[in-house]
Motif scaffolding. Structure first.
Motif, short mmCIF file in Angstrom:
data_model
loop_
_atom_site.label_atom_id
_atom_site.label_comp_id
_atom_site.label_asym_id
_atom_site.label_seq_id
_atom_site.Cartn_x
_atom_site.Cartn_y
_atom_site.Cartn_z
N ARG A 185 -23.05 -3.08 -4.52
CA ARG A 185 -22.20 -2.62 -3.44
C ARG A 185 -22.00 -1.10 -3.50
NH1 ARG A 185 -16.97 -1.80 -3.56
NH2 ARG A 185 -16.71 -2.93 -5.52
N ASN A 203 -20.90 -5.69 -7.83
CA ASN A 203 -20.16 -4.44 -7.67
C ASN A 203 -21.09 -3.23 -7.69
OD1 ASN A 203 -17.69 -5.76 -7.50
ND2 ASN A 203 -17.37 -5.73 -9.70
N GLU A 247 -23.22 1.71 -0.80
CA GLU A 247 -22.32 2.70 -0.22
C GLU A 247 -22.83 4.12 -0.44
OE1 GLU A 247 -18.55 1.93 -1.92
OE2 GLU A 247 -18.19 0.08 -0.79
#
Length: 1413
Positions: free
Chosen positions: A721, A718, A725
């Protein structure tokens, strides 16, 4: 990985170098592998060999380990690099000499001996150990790289005219091999040496100016070693027998003797030798490029140019490949070879950064066997770890180290720490006991001394006290041991009372049973709690998993991500806390289970003991009954008294009662035992249940750990990720910003193009002449004036501008500017270094000439000394000449050392300044940027070529003019001679000179006439030649006479001017405006014919220097000029006076005048440090603009307060002169630009504080102690600098004022060395001069516009301003009462500070106080 080993060997000086006076420029640090070149440039290598090192030491250190590595299957390379004549062939041992001794053998013969000796040792060792003897096969190759052709030195039938057919190939693994080379198989050392001699004799050598026998090619001698040996480590078992394993190892050893790098200027090579030298340098250049590509960190990812030369192609394995490589840099210690030595050391230093990938050369079967052996050893180690319990496998198959292993290691560490602590405490106790004993004995001795005891009694008491303390310590130790044993005994008795004693069972035995049942109940409750907690945990995990799924569906936000990270950290902490609790509970349950198992074992032993005792008692009862029956039977048979029978009956009744009691006890014990057996079954059930619970808890623990790992992995994914982003968002933002900037730049570019086109259209409409005229004028302009865009001529102007409009982006322009700056910097650096090298070569030639001259004078002196004492008078001038030559040689040596230091400094600055990586800039270019750069490069090349062609044409024109001038001069000389001949009739002196010249010519012509002539025609020709020679002699005499006449006329004119145009100091009448001003001009000194550049003064004398090449001395008392010091080559730019000596500066000379002896020049000092007695410039009557080679323009001079040291600012440094000896003692260095001004002050510890201002915008401070020699660096650099060059400096107490070309004045604190105040725009032009007003806290400044300003020294507030001169002010000087200003208007004005200055100062102070309040 194997890092290339870099070593350095300094050869001894040659006899020729010693004769020519070459100095040693290298120094090896004792005990360190470091060589210092010049003064302070250090190079560090793996091993360093000085001039006294022997060949044996070089071989042992560098090559011995490589030979041993070949026996293990490793490739090796050793190569020698250096200039020609540095001893490479001698080091390698390829140049065989008949008279060479064993101590001077090179590396290759020693390596061959070591190789065959190692083969014999390995064979003997195998025979002694009963193993099969290893097989060796040795091949040799000898290659020569001559003019980029690979030649075979073993091929005696080769034709030098034909091209070589040897090819270089690369195998699948990247190894290099050659095809078409003769390979010789050798089996002995003698045979190998014979092959080496044969190849060495076939090698190409020649003689040059630097080396009598110079190698003209690169030589590579290669030894291939192949061995088949038995692997003794492991054997393959085949039934009951064992089969030997064999492995095949191969290795190759390259011995590379590189040809020396050389300069054609020094070697004097021509023809074939020059071609050979060029080929050698090309190969070494390619080798250097490969080393740079492999060694420089910034270029490691770039292409390695192995294929640029056959030399680098052959050595591809050795550089960055599979080889253990050693490089030996051979250098010369003489300063004559300084540049070559520097380049060699840098070359070897770069090679040390290369790392090779080294591996054993085995066949495939041997490699597979070796890999399998390694795998077996690893598996055996793992199996041993499993057996010892170090490793363990969990139920899920995950391997890990056991807790017992970690606990054991921790306990061992703690045990060792406790041992150390116990040892330290024991030592402390012993020390304290000794101290206590000593104190008690001292106390007893004091009491004894008061009582009158003897020393023997005191010693005896001390012994008793020591023994008592020892016994007391032992008693305490035994008591503590006893207490420990007592505690253990009571603990054991309590444990026995838990299950009852061995003899009887009491009612207290129920208490342990109750305690045991309580423990079991407690364990049950804890297990129930753990199960409930586990269920809750599973439920919470399930809910958290659902929450995480919901969170993933939501959009990412910064606040939510921070909350999620916090919740994840809390969950992680909860997981860790639960895991720790479960682990603790498991440990508690495990201890409880162990306790129950121990109690079960004790019950089993008690059962066995009770059963044995019961059986023993039953046997005893049976025996007793049998004995009773026998006694009763005997009593029935025998008749005894009643008393006796009663006694026997009582005795047996007593025994019977005792036995009945015991029987009752045993029955009760049996019942108790039966009850315990019933409890035992319950205990077993509880034990099984607890074991199941522990197993379940362990599974729970494993599951929790898995869950934690999964949770951590999920969190990590997570987070990654989210980071991706965020990075993508930032990237998009940067792209948008970049696009916005590009659009703005495009808009500005379009506006600029539109404006230019509009201007062009307007200009074309107004102008009538064609555009080509503009282009021609543009081409004729210098490059610095041309536009950076390099616009092409007329016809293509519009198309070119459209192209520029498309491609000239801001990035492309920045890249072009960086490349252009880099090219300019490289050109300037190389020009500077080449100029320095030229200066050093010139100094070396001068030293060589002076050394030869000194040797001649010494031989002449020795010959006169041998003749006898009569020649002592003739020896004295020779001794003086030898001393003078020695002093000049020492001076030249110092200059050479300074030149070498400057070259080293330039090299360092070149390395540090290599900021712009050209290859990186070019590789990062896009197609449009590349077109833009190529277009600019084309324009630059065209402009440079055009300028070069123009300069060549100018040179040719100037050469033609020079020839025409020579012809015209010859014609004029003939005419002048005839004119002088006519005038000689009226001038007897001229007639005598011409007569002497003609008589000399007649004598020579007469001698020529008396020579035998074969014919009248030849006599006529000889006569014509003699007549021409006589005419030339007449012309030379006439020219000399004319020169003397012209010079005498000039001197006469100057003297007349001095007599009739002597200067005078005129008073200036006071005006109404001047009376109220703070400064009043009281006198004006007039007398110079050109601008006055410098001024110095005392209370009685004034000294001025001018562009008219004179320095005038004025009497301030009488107001008259005393004398004029003339004969300077150019402008007098600085003047100083000290104790009857006047120092004047012109170009590169400092003249020292003694004004007591009718203004006689007693010394002439030069900027390079030379001293000439008398006036060295007297012969130059005309103005001299050129500066001699090796000299620098002197801008200013200054004297220290005592007048014993002179400081001269020449170029980038300041020369220091000792005026007591008139000798140069050193230099002050550190500035990057010319030093424009300087001032000298005295510090508190009687040191000279020299403050210098330079064109590089910086002000530096130097602390110069008396007697210091050599180069001295600055002790402080004043920050921040000015924005332009420094023009003037002045010191008042602890305050320094500086004026600059940036129109500003700065105030500095010399104690704290920081900036106090500054006035950015103090004047409208350069601040050329500064001075302190005598007797007042005021500063006077003058600028190039002729304006004088007064400043308050404390606040730098303006006190006044006036127009002092109509021309630039060049200097300001002060004495105790007046100020003097020198200007370009050919006058020196004398100023006096008015009384109103004090009131002005007070008003300025009050204004500052009001402003501060």
């Amino acid at each position: 990985m194997f890092q290339i080993e870099g070593n350095c060997w300094i050869r001894p000086q040659l006899a020729r170098e010693k004769i020519e006076g070459c100095h040693i420029c290298t120094y090896v640090m004792p005990g360190e592998p470091q060589v210092i070149l010049g003064k302070d440039k250090a190079f560090t290598y793996d091993y360093m060999f000085d001039m006294d090192s022997q060949q044996d030491a070089i071989y042992t250190t560098c090559t011995e380990k490589l030979i041993e590595g070949c026996f293990e299957g490793y490739n090796a390379t050793i190569f020698a690099y250096g200039q020609t004549g540095s001893g490479k062939t001698y080091t390698m041992g390829t140049g065989f000499d008949v008279n060479i001794s064993d101590e001077e053998l090179g590396i290759i013969p020693r390596a061959v001996h070591h190789l065959f000796k190692g083969i014999e040792e390995r064979r003997e060792a195998a025979q002694e150990q009963g193993r099969p003897v290893p097989e060796f096969k040795i091949n040799a190759q000898f290659l020569e790289l001559y003019n980029e052709e690979v030649l075979d030195l073993f091929d005696s039938t080769r034709d030098m005219k034909q091209k070589s057919h040897i090819k270089i190939h690369e195998d699948a693994s990247g190894g290099i091999y050659t095809v078409g080379v003769t390979t010789r198989t050798v089996s002995s050392e003698t045979e190998m040496i014979q092959c080496l001699k044969l190849g060495a004799l076939s090698r190409t050598t020649a003689s040059t100016q630097m080396n009598v026998q110079s190698s003209r090619s690169h030589a590579i001698f290669t030894i291939h070693l192949c061995q088949v040996r038995v692997c003794t480590d492991n054997r393959v078992s085949n039934g009951n027998s064992e089969m030997d394993e064999y492995e095949t190892l191969t290795a190759k050893f390259h011995f590379v003797d590189l040809a020396g790098s050389e300069r054609l200027k020094r070697t004097g090579a021509t023809g074939d030798r020059a071609k050979e030298g060029i080929s050698i340098n090309c190969g070494l250049l390619a080798l250097g490029n490969v080393i740079s590509a492999l060694g420089d960190r910034g270029k490691r990812a770039s292409h390695v140019p192995y294929r640029d030369s056959k030399l680098t192609r052959l050595l591809q394995d050795s550089l960055g490949g599979n080889s253990q490589t050693v490089m030996i840099a051979c250098i010369s210690p003489s300063d004559r070879d300084f540049m070559e030595t520097l380049n060699t050391l840098k070359y070897a230093n770069r090679a040390r950064n290369i790392k090779n990938r080294v591996m054993v050369n085995q066949d495939k079967a041997s490699q597979q066997i070796s890999a399998l052996r390694t795998e077996i050893a690893r598996l055996q180690m793992e199996l041993m770890e499993y057996k010892t319990g170090k490793r363990m496998a969990g139920e899920d198959g995950v391997e890990s180290f056991s807790d017992m292993f970690h606990e054991n290691s921790m306990l061992q560490t703690e045990n060792s720490n406790l041992r150390v602590r116990v040892k330290a405490m024991q030592e402390t106790i012993d020390a304290q006991r000794a101290r206590l004993t000593q104190l008690i004995s001292d106390q007893a001795n004091q009491v004894l001394s008061k009582a009158g005891g003897t020393e023997e009694i005191g010693n005896m008491i001390q012994g008793y006290i020591k023994e008592i303390e020892d016994l007391r310590a032992k008693l305490l130790e035994s008591e503590s041991v006893n207490e420990h044993l007592r505690k253990n005994l009571s603990r054991a008795s309590n444990r026995q009372s838990l299950y009852g004693g061995p003899g009887t069972f009491s009612s207290t035995s129920l208490a342990p049973e109750k305690e045991t049942s309580d423990i079991i109940e407690l364990a049950k409750k804890d297990l129930e709690k753990l199960k409930k907690r586990e269920k809750k945990k599973k439920k919470s995990d399930h809910e958290e998993g659902e929450e995480e799924e919901e969170e993933e569906e939501e959009e990412m936000d910064v606040e939510e991500s921070s909350d999620d990270s916090d919740s994840e950290s809390d969950e992680k902490e909860n997981f860790q806390a639960d895991l720790a609790n479960i682990t603790c509970e498991i440990a508690i349950k495990q201890k409880l289970i162990d306790e129950l198992e121990n109690s079960q074992r004790r019950l089993h032993t008690l059962k066995q003991q009770y059963e044995q005792k019961l059986m023993m008692l039953q046997c005893k009862i049976r025996d007793t009954q049998l004995e009773r029956d026998r006694v009763l039977h005997n009593m029935s048979k025998t008749v005894g008294t009643e008393d006796k029978a009663r006694k026997i009956k009582a005795e047996y009744e007593k025994k019977l009662s005792v036995m009945n009691k015991e029987l009752q006890k045993l029955h009760s014990a049996q019942k108790e035992h039966a009850r315990l057996l019933k409890n035992q079954s319950q205990y077993e059930k509880q034990l099984k249940k607890l074991q199941m619970d522990v197993a379940e808890m362990k599974k729970t623990k494993v599951r929790l750990m898995k869950q934690m790992k999964e949770q951590q992995e999920k969190n990590r994914m997570n987070e990654s990720r989210r980071n991706r982003e965020i990075a993508s968002l930032k990237k998009d933002q940067r792209k948008q910003e970049h696009q916005l900037k590009l659009l703005e730049a495009q808009k500005r570019q379009q506006e600029l193009i539109l404006r230019r086109k509009t201007e062009e259209v307007t200009a074309l409409r107004r102008q009538a002449r064609p555009t080509s005229g503009k282009v021609i004028r543009k081409v004729n302009l210098p490059e610095s004036v041309q536009d950076s865009s390099h616009r092409p001529p007329s016809g293509r102007m519009s198309s070119y501008r459209r192209t520029v409009g498309v491609y000239s982006t801001r990035i492309a322009r920045n890249k072009w500017q960086s490349l252009e700056r880099r090219i300019t910097d490289v050109i300037m650096q190389r020009m500077t270094i080449s100029n320095m090298e030229a200066d050093m070569n010139r100094l070396l030639k001068q030293r060589e000439e002076l050394t030869k001259r000194k040797e001649k004078v010494i031989r002449k002196r020795d010959r006169l000394i041998r003749e006898g004492p009569e020649a002592e008078k003739a020896v004295l001038p020779l001794n003086e000449e030898v001393d003078a030559l020695t002093a000049n040689i020492d001076y030249i040596n110092d200059s050479i050392a300074d030149c070498q230091a400057n070259i080293m400094q330039m090299e360092e600055t070149k390395e540090e300044g290599d900021i712009v990586d050209v290859s990186a800039v070019i590789s990062s270019c896009t197609l449009t940027e590349a077109r833009f750069l190529l277009d600019h490069f084309m324009s630059m090349a065209i402009n440079k070529g055009l300028q070069a062609a123009q300069r060549e044409s100018q040179v040719k024109v100037m050469e033609g003019r020079l020839k025409q001038t020579e012809i015209t001069s010859a014609t004029q000389n003939q005419l002048l001679f005839h004119m002088l001949k006519e005038k000689a009739e009226f001038n007897p002196e001229l007639d005598a000179l011409l007569g002497n010249a003609l008589s000399g010519s007649r004598t020579s012509s007469g001698l020529e006439k008396r020579a035998p002539e074969p014919s009248p025609l030849s006599r006529r020709k000889t006569y014509d030649k003699a007549q021409a020679a006589a005419d030339r002699a007449k012309m030379s005499v006439a020219l000399k006479l004319l020169d003397s006449i012209v010079s005498s006329l000039q001197l006469l004119t100057e003297r007349c001017m001095c007599v009739f145009c002597r200067g005078i100091i005129n008073p200036v009448p006071a005006t109404k405006g001047s009376r109220s001003s703070t400064l009043q001009c009281v006198h004006v000194a007039e007398g110079h014919s050109k601008a006055v550049l410098c001024v110095d003064c005392t209370d009685d004398l004034l000294f001025t220097g001018s562009k008219d090449r004179t320095c005038k001395v004025w009497n301030l008392v009488t107001g008259q000029e005393i004398m004029s010091l003339s004969g300077h080559p150019n402008n007098v730019v600085s003047v100083r006076y000290s104790s009857s000596l006047v120092f004047t500066v012109s170009t590169t000379y400092i003249k020292v005048w003694d004004i007591r002896d009718s203004a006689k020049c007693i010394r002439t000092l030069t900027s390079s440090g030379q001293v000439n007695v008398g006036d060295a410039c007297a012969s130059n009557t005309s103005r001299t603009v050129t500066i001699p080679a090796g000299e620098n323009q002197i801008n200013q001079i200054a004297l220290n307060p005592s007048g014993t040291v002179l400081y001269a600012a020449a170029g980038n440094s300041v020369r220091v002169w000792d005026l007591r000896r008139f000798a140069s003692t050193g230099k002050l260095i550190g500035h990057l630009g010319p030093v424009m001004c300087l001032t000298v002050d005295r510090s508190g510890n009687n040191q000279d504080l020299v403050i210098t201002g330079s064109k590089d915008h910086y002000i530096k401070l130097f602390d110069v102690t008396e007697g210091s020699l050599g180069s001295i660096g600055p002790t402080h650099n004043f920050e921040p600098p000015h924005y332009d060059g420094i023009e003037s400096l002045v010191v008042q107490g602890d305050i320094l004022f500086s004026g600059s070309r940036d129109n500003g004045i700065k105030k500095w604190d010399l104690d704290r060395k920081d900036l106090l105040q500054q006035v950015p725009n103090a004047h409208r032009d350069w601040v050329c001069a500064l001075g302190v007003v005598p007797g007042s806290p005021a500063l006077l400044s003058g600028c190039r516009g002729g304006v004088l300003k007064l400043w308050h020294t404390d606040t730098l507030g303006t006190l006044g301003e006036l127009k002092g001169h109509e021309s630039p002010i060049n200097g300001i000087s002060t004495n105790s009462s007046h100020l003097f200003t020198a200007s370009d208007d050919r006058t020196v004005k004398i100023w006096r500070a008015r009384g109103g200055l004090d009131s002005t100062l007070e008003a300025g102070d009050n204004a500052d106080e009001v402003a501060s309040n």
